[in-house]
Write a protein that holds these residues in place. Structure first.
Motif, PDB file in Angstrom:
ATOM      1  N   GLY A 178       0.786  -1.218   0.000  1.00 41.01           N
ATOM      2  CA  GLY A 178       0.000   0.000   0.000  1.00 41.01           C
ATOM      3  C   GLY A 178       0.819   1.270   0.000  1.00 41.01           C
ATOM      4  N   ASN A 179       0.097   2.396   0.229  1.00 41.77           N
ATOM      5  CA  ASN A 179       0.700   3.725   0.302  1.00 41.77           C
ATOM      6  C   ASN A 179       0.701   4.202   1.744  1.00 41.77           C
ATOM      7  N   TYR A 180       1.776   4.863   2.131  1.00 38.30           N
ATOM      8  CA  TYR A 180       1.886   5.361   3.497  1.00 38.30           C
ATOM      9  C   TYR A 180       2.339   6.817   3.444  1.00 38.30           C
ATOM     10  N   TRP A 181       1.771   7.619   4.361  1.00 37.84           N
ATOM     11  CA  TRP A 181       2.041   9.055   4.377  1.00 37.84           C
ATOM     12  C   TRP A 181       2.496   9.520   5.746  1.00 37.84           C
ATOM     13  N   GLY A 182       3.378  10.493   5.745  1.00 32.72           N
ATOM     14  CA  GLY A 182       3.704  11.196   6.963  1.00 32.72           C
ATOM     15  C   GLY A 182       2.680  12.275   7.226  1.00 32.72           C
ATOM     16  N   GLN A 183       2.859  13.000   8.318  1.00 33.06           N
ATOM     17  CA  GLN A 183       1.883  14.002   8.723  1.00 33.06           C
ATOM     18  C   GLN A 183       2.070  15.326   7.995  1.00 33.06           C
ATOM     19  N   GLY A 184       3.209  15.500   7.355  1.00 35.20           N
ATOM     20  CA  GLY A 184       3.488  16.713   6.602  1.00 35.20           C
ATOM     21  C   GLY A 184       4.275  17.725   7.413  1.00 35.20           C
TER      22      GLY A 184
END
Length: 115
Positions: A102-108
């Motif tokens: 899948g895709n994983y994101w940081g909080q920015g």
């Protein structure tokens, strides 16, 4: 699962530099697939850079020659060195990881470049 934590954003003047860091934890077996997106106010999120393989890295045309991604495998970390920053680089920068699961994101992290 994969967790991504960014750091290093801030306010700089045009022409200056910043370095962003992204630390990954969890089910990380390779840093291939790590990269950075950014989203400016009122605009869609765009891919800035991605490590495709150990010998291949994608850079968007808007940052090519100014931004450099590096990796530290022992720490599961990637860094984005941003030089010659321009006001149009102002955006929230997100660390991103993609693998077969899948895709994983940081909080920015916010990057603001004043003219």
């Amino acid at each position: 699962q994969v967790q991504l934590v960014e750091s290093g954003g801030g306010l700089v003047q045009a022409g200056e530099s910043l370095r962003l860091s992204c630390a990954a934890s969890g089910s990380i077996f390779s840093l291939n697939g790590m990269g950075w997106y950014r989203q400016a106010p009122g605009k869609q999120r765009e891919l800035v850079v991605r490590i495709v393989s150990s010998s291949d890295t994608y850079y968007s045309d808007s940052v090519k020659g100014r931004f450099t991604i590096s990796r530290e495998n022992a720490k599961n970390a990637v860094y984005l060195q941003m030089n010659s920053l321009k006001p149009e680089d102002t955006a929230v920068y997100y660390c991103h990881y993609i693998n077969a699961r899948g895709n994983y994101w940081g909080q920015g992290t916010q990057v603001t470049v004043s003219s």
